[in-house]
Design a protein around this motif. Sequence first.
Motif, PDB file in Angstrom:
ATOM      1  N   UNK A   1      47.367  20.859  30.421  1.00 29.22           N
ATOM      2  CA  UNK A   1      46.541  21.975  30.839  1.00 29.22           C
ATOM      3  C   UNK A   1      45.431  21.446  31.735  1.00 29.22           C
ATOM      4  N   UNK A   2      45.257  22.115  32.866  1.00 28.64           N
ATOM      5  CA  UNK A   2      44.191  21.752  33.797  1.00 28.64           C
ATOM      6  C   UNK A   2      42.888  22.446  33.398  1.00 28.64           C
ATOM      7  N   UNK A   3      42.957  23.717  33.032  1.00 32.51           N
ATOM      8  CA  UNK A   3      41.747  24.423  32.634  1.00 32.51           C
ATOM      9  C   UNK A   3      41.981  25.889  32.373  1.00 32.51           C
ATOM     10  N   UNK A   4      40.953  26.518  31.841  1.00 25.30           N
ATOM     11  CA  UNK A   4      40.922  27.958  31.607  1.00 25.30           C
ATOM     12  C   UNK A   4      39.715  28.476  32.385  1.00 25.30           C
ATOM     13  N   UNK A   5      39.926  29.492  33.200  1.00 25.18           N
ATOM     14  CA  UNK A   5      38.919  29.945  34.154  1.00 25.18           C
ATOM     15  C   UNK A   5      38.655  31.437  33.996  1.00 25.18           C
ATOM     16  N   UNK A   6      37.416  31.846  34.257  1.00 24.24           N
ATOM     17  CA  UNK A   6      37.037  33.250  34.205  1.00 24.24           C
ATOM     18  C   UNK A   6      36.315  33.590  35.503  1.00 24.24           C
ATOM     19  N   UNK A   7      36.612  34.771  36.046  1.00 26.97           N
ATOM     20  CA  UNK A   7      35.961  35.234  37.267  1.00 26.97           C
ATOM     21  C   UNK A   7      35.779  36.741  37.196  1.00 26.97           C
ATOM     22  N   UNK A   8      34.624  37.218  37.619  1.00 32.69           N
ATOM     23  CA  UNK A   8      34.361  38.645  37.663  1.00 32.69           C
ATOM     24  C   UNK A   8      34.260  39.090  39.114  1.00 32.69           C
ATOM     25  N   UNK A   9      35.109  40.033  39.475  1.00 31.30           N
ATOM     26  CA  UNK A   9      35.139  40.571  40.830  1.00 31.30           C
ATOM     27  C   UNK A   9      33.872  41.393  41.056  1.00 31.30           C
ATOM     28  N   UNK A  10      33.143  41.096  42.123  1.00 33.70           N
ATOM     29  CA  UNK A  10      31.850  41.746  42.362  1.00 33.70           C
ATOM     30  C   UNK A  10      31.950  43.248  42.617  1.00 33.70           C
ATOM     31  N   UNK A  11      32.979  43.687  43.351  1.00 36.45           N
ATOM     32  CA  UNK A  11      33.085  45.118  43.661  1.00 36.45           C
ATOM     33  C   UNK A  11      33.663  45.931  42.492  1.00 36.45           C
ATOM     34  N   UNK A  12      34.761  45.471  41.935  1.00 36.79           N
ATOM     35  CA  UNK A  12      35.429  46.258  40.890  1.00 36.79           C
ATOM     36  C   UNK A  12      34.853  46.023  39.505  1.00 36.79           C
ATOM     37  N   UNK A  13      34.148  44.916  39.344  1.00 38.00           N
ATOM     38  CA  UNK A  13      33.598  44.491  38.043  1.00 38.00           C
ATOM     39  C   UNK A  13      34.692  44.105  37.052  1.00 38.00           C
ATOM     40  N   UNK A  14      35.948  43.980  37.520  1.00 34.94           N
ATOM     41  CA  UNK A  14      37.030  43.503  36.659  1.00 34.94           C
ATOM     42  C   UNK A  14      36.838  42.015  36.400  1.00 34.94           C
ATOM     43  N   UNK A  15      37.176  41.597  35.188  1.00 33.94           N
ATOM     44  CA  UNK A  15      37.114  40.188  34.820  1.00 33.94           C
ATOM     45  C   UNK A  15      38.536  39.653  34.726  1.00 33.94           C
ATOM     46  N   UNK A  16      38.756  38.480  35.312  1.00 32.32           N
ATOM     47  CA  UNK A  16      40.077  37.845  35.322  1.00 32.32           C
ATOM     48  C   UNK A  16      39.998  36.510  34.599  1.00 32.32           C
ATOM     49  N   UNK A  17      41.036  36.220  33.834  1.00 29.98           N
ATOM     50  CA  UNK A  17      41.167  34.937  33.147  1.00 29.98           C
ATOM     51  C   UNK A  17      42.412  34.255  33.708  1.00 29.98           C
ATOM     52  N   UNK A  23      52.778  20.312  35.570  1.00 30.75           N
ATOM     53  CA  UNK A  23      53.997  19.797  34.954  1.00 30.75           C
ATOM     54  C   UNK A  23      54.991  19.445  36.028  1.00 30.75           C
ATOM     55  N   UNK A  24      56.180  19.129  35.603  1.00 30.53           N
ATOM     56  CA  UNK A  24      57.244  18.841  36.560  1.00 30.53           C
ATOM     57  C   UNK A  24      58.402  19.789  36.284  1.00 30.53           C
ATOM     58  N   UNK A  25      59.064  20.146  37.349  1.00 31.44           N
ATOM     59  CA  UNK A  25      60.182  21.075  37.269  1.00 31.44           C
ATOM     60  C   UNK A  25      61.459  20.267  37.209  1.00 31.44           C
ATOM     61  N   UNK A  67      42.731  20.045  39.497  1.00 34.41           N
ATOM     62  CA  UNK A  67      43.970  19.264  39.433  1.00 34.41           C
ATOM     63  C   UNK A  67      43.832  17.975  40.240  1.00 34.41           C
ATOM     64  N   UNK A  68      43.339  18.097  41.472  1.00 33.52           N
ATOM     65  CA  UNK A  68      43.197  16.921  42.338  1.00 33.52           C
ATOM     66  C   UNK A  68      42.174  15.933  41.781  1.00 33.52           C
ATOM     67  N   UNK A  69      41.178  16.419  41.042  1.00 31.78           N
ATOM     68  CA  UNK A  69      40.158  15.557  40.438  1.00 31.78           C
ATOM     69  C   UNK A  69      40.654  14.886  39.160  1.00 31.78           C
ATOM     70  N   UNK A  70      41.863  15.256  38.715  1.00 29.02           N
ATOM     71  CA  UNK A  70      42.435  14.621  37.527  1.00 29.02           C
ATOM     72  C   UNK A  70      42.033  15.243  36.207  1.00 29.02           C
ATOM     73  N   UNK A  71      41.457  16.433  36.226  1.00 28.66           N
ATOM     74  CA  UNK A  71      41.073  17.090  34.974  1.00 28.66           C
ATOM     75  C   UNK A  71      42.328  17.476  34.199  1.00 28.66           C
ATOM     76  N   UNK A  72      42.342  17.118  32.932  1.00 27.43           N
ATOM     77  CA  UNK A  72      43.470  17.444  32.062  1.00 27.43           C
ATOM     78  C   UNK A  72      42.956  17.648  30.646  1.00 27.43           C
TER      79      UNK A  72
END
Length: 80
Positions: A1-17, A23-25, A67-72
């Motif tokens: 897992x690289x991370x879990x992220x949260x963002x709130x859209x400024x216009x709609x006020x919807x929150x996204x996770x 991995x490799x395919x 991902x490029x910074x190596x966070x895992x």
Amino acid sequence: MIGIYRWRHQQTKNTYIRFCFSGSLGEKLDRPLDTDIHQAVWLDAETIQQRRSQFRSPLVEQCLQDYLAGKRYPLDLLTD
């Protein structure tokens, strides 16, 4: 897992996770895409960054940078 992220859209006020995994395919899967997915492509990091104007949220770039910074994180961070 690289991370879990949260963002709130400024216009709609919807929150996204966003959950970001790496991995490799092992094989190419020939399954139909979900109806709201128009195309699946594999891109290198440089090409992804060049398409920044197409990102639906800033979380895409943050996932790539982490991902490029190596966070895992271990998958046992997630529980059933």
